[in-house]
Design a protein around this motif. Structure first.
Motif, PDB file in Angstrom:
ATOM      1  N   LEU A  55     -13.118  -6.245   1.152  1.00  0.00           N
ATOM      2  CA  LEU A  55     -12.085  -5.309   0.691  1.00  0.00           C
ATOM      3  C   LEU A  55     -11.675  -4.378   1.828  1.00  0.00           C
ATOM      4  CD1 LEU A  55     -13.630  -4.395  -2.775  1.00  0.00           C
ATOM      5  CD2 LEU A  55     -11.508  -5.672  -2.396  1.00  0.00           C
ATOM      6  N   PRO A  56     -10.374  -4.132   1.980  1.00  0.00           N
ATOM      7  CA  PRO A  56      -9.942  -3.180   3.005  1.00  0.00           C
ATOM      8  C   PRO A  56     -10.199  -1.739   2.551  1.00  0.00           C
ATOM      9  CG  PRO A  56      -8.042  -3.936   1.749  1.00  0.00           C
ATOM     10  CD  PRO A  56      -9.245  -4.694   1.221  1.00  0.00           C
ATOM     11  N   GLY A  57     -10.437  -0.862   3.506  1.00  0.00           N
ATOM     12  CA  GLY A  57     -10.528   0.571   3.194  1.00  0.00           C
ATOM     13  C   GLY A  57      -9.157   1.160   3.456  1.00  0.00           C
ATOM     14  N   ASN A  58      -8.429   1.539   2.409  1.00  0.00           N
ATOM     15  CA  ASN A  58      -7.045   1.941   2.661  1.00  0.00           C
ATOM     16  C   ASN A  58      -6.588   3.194   1.919  1.00  0.00           C
ATOM     17  OD1 ASN A  58      -6.870   0.892   0.135  1.00  0.00           O
ATOM     18  ND2 ASN A  58      -5.546  -0.840   0.662  1.00  0.00           N
ATOM     19  N   TYR A  59      -7.493   3.915   1.295  1.00  0.00           N
ATOM     20  CA  TYR A  59      -7.059   5.164   0.664  1.00  0.00           C
ATOM     21  C   TYR A  59      -8.219   6.154   0.584  1.00  0.00           C
ATOM     22  CZ  TYR A  59      -3.262   7.595  -1.645  1.00  0.00           C
ATOM     23  OH  TYR A  59      -2.231   8.453  -1.901  1.00  0.00           O
TER      24      TYR A  59
END
Ligand code: ZN
Ligand code: ZN
Length: 397
Positions: A216-220
């Motif tokens: 999973l990307p870390g985006n928030y």
């Protein structure tokens, strides 16, 4: 004037457990050293906050340090920010942050970005961003955690979180919680920063790699616990004691730092059950040469309480007891807790905590063992958290 070691066994207080024949984990544990201190010292029980009120760890500690929470409680954000080593200035607003995963519609998919190993590379992209004459200082905490400090004029901590607290819900907008211009401005500029960070993270090479690897990307950033930092009287100013703090968890280092204690680094101190208790006691022994007051925090008892693991809690208490002789010397030793974490509750409770104060010249009471029910019969009686440190300092004169 005697030197003092103040040992917090986090959440040690518990309730009678049937498999322990009605003993608590502390009473069931084999603790010859704590019992020796209880036998030769004085004991009692304590309501850390007012009777019937359940403390969070940060409130519990500040009350035991002797701070009036109504006047000095800074909020969780500043304490955590200090705990990971950020320097704060008067007027800063600090928040805790999680790096999370959201989809294109800002729906939260994972509140910890798949328990991402570190936020450090992400933090680098957005640290020291300036928006509307306000500076954002960001620092990585452990794994998915970070702290965000907003520095500038006209800021307020009366703002809401953007964390929907659940997955499959949309990220919230930060909102002002009162009618002040400051709250409106702070919410507004923080929303701009969160949006800006989100865009940066979406384009980040590391996230593209994570997605390729099926991660999973870390985006928030999900933010919470805003607090306005103001300098509070230091431990030295209040008690004229040169003090230091030994802890594994960031929150507890932050609590030491906010009280103006020197936060010592101890290798192997983790704030989890795998912590090196011996290393912490050895560090305390060494620190007692230089400092008048050592705050030693031990965390894992609380974790075992939250996990409803009375056996784990009992053995961990025995591990602490084993290392206690390292500091058993001509000093004042006091042991207590910031709150109870009864295994049956899997959470903190308002149950009073046991207290022990020992030094070799003290006139002992009749208590012979350290435990909740024994301490009830002690000379200290039923104490209030706010009176505790004054009593300790008085007895060390
Ligand atoms: Zn605690
Ligand atoms: Zn806890």
């Amino acid at each position: 004037m005697k030197k003092i070691i103040f040992i917090i066994i986090d959440g040690v207080g518990d309730k009678p457990i049937s498999k322990f024949k009605g003993n608590t984990p502390l009473e069931q544990a084999y603790t010859p050293n704590m019992d020796e201190l209880a036998e030769n010292g004085i004991c009692g029980i304590m309501h850390v906050l007012e009777k019937g009120k359940t403390p969070h760890s940060d409130e519990g500690h500040l009350a035991l340090f002797g701070y009036d929470l109504n006047k000095y409680y800074p909020g969780r954000g500043p304490i955590e920010a200090l705990g990971i080593g950020l320097k704060l200035s008067h007027g800063d607003v600090a928040l805790r942050a999680n790096l999370a995963t959201v989809d294109k519609n800002l729906i939260v998919k994972d509140r910890r970005a798949g328990r991402i190993e570190s936020t450090a590379p992400y933090v680098k992209l957005v640290n020291k961003t300036k928006i509307d004459n306000v500076k954002f200082i960001v620092k990585a905490g452990t794994s998915h955690r970070a702290a965000i400090v907003i520095r500038g004029k006209n800021l307020s901590d009366k703002i809401s979180t953007n964390d929907p607290k659940k997955t499959e819900k949309k990220v919230l907008k930060v909102k002002p919680l009162d009618n002040s211009k400051q709250a409106e401005f702070t919410a507004n500029v923080l929303n701009k920063f969160l949006e800006f960070s989100h865009k940066k993270f979406e384009d980040f090479k590391l996230n593209k790699e994570r997605i390729k690897q099926g991660k999973l990307p870390g985006n928030y950033f999900l933010v919470r616990g805003p607090g306005h930092y103001k300098k509070i009287p230091s431990f030295k100013e209040m008690y004229n004691r040169k003090s230091c703090c030994i802890a594994g968890g960031g929150l507890y280092k932050g609590l030491g730092a906010i009280a103006g204690m020197k936060v010592l680094k101890v290798k192997g101190a983790t704030g989890t059950p795998n912590t090196d208790i011996k290393a912490k006691f050895l560090a305390a022994k060494k620190a007692l040469k230089k400092y008048d007051f050592v705050f030693l925090h031990i965390k894992a008892t609380d974790i075992f309480g939250h996990d409803n693991n009375p056996d784990g809690k009992k053995s961990f208490i025995e591990r602490i007891d084993k290392e206690l002789p390292i500091v058993m010397n001509d000093i004042l030793i006091t042991i207590t807790a910031d709150h109870s974490t009864p295994c049956a509750n899997k959470d903190h409770s308002a149950d009073p905590v046991p207290v022990l104060i020992y030094h070799k010249d003290i006139k002992p009471d009749s208590v012979e063992k350290f435990g909740e029910s024994y301490c009830r019969k002690g000379k200290l009686g039923v104490m209030q958290g706010k009176d505790y440190m004054g009593k300790v300092i008085e007895l060390a004169r």
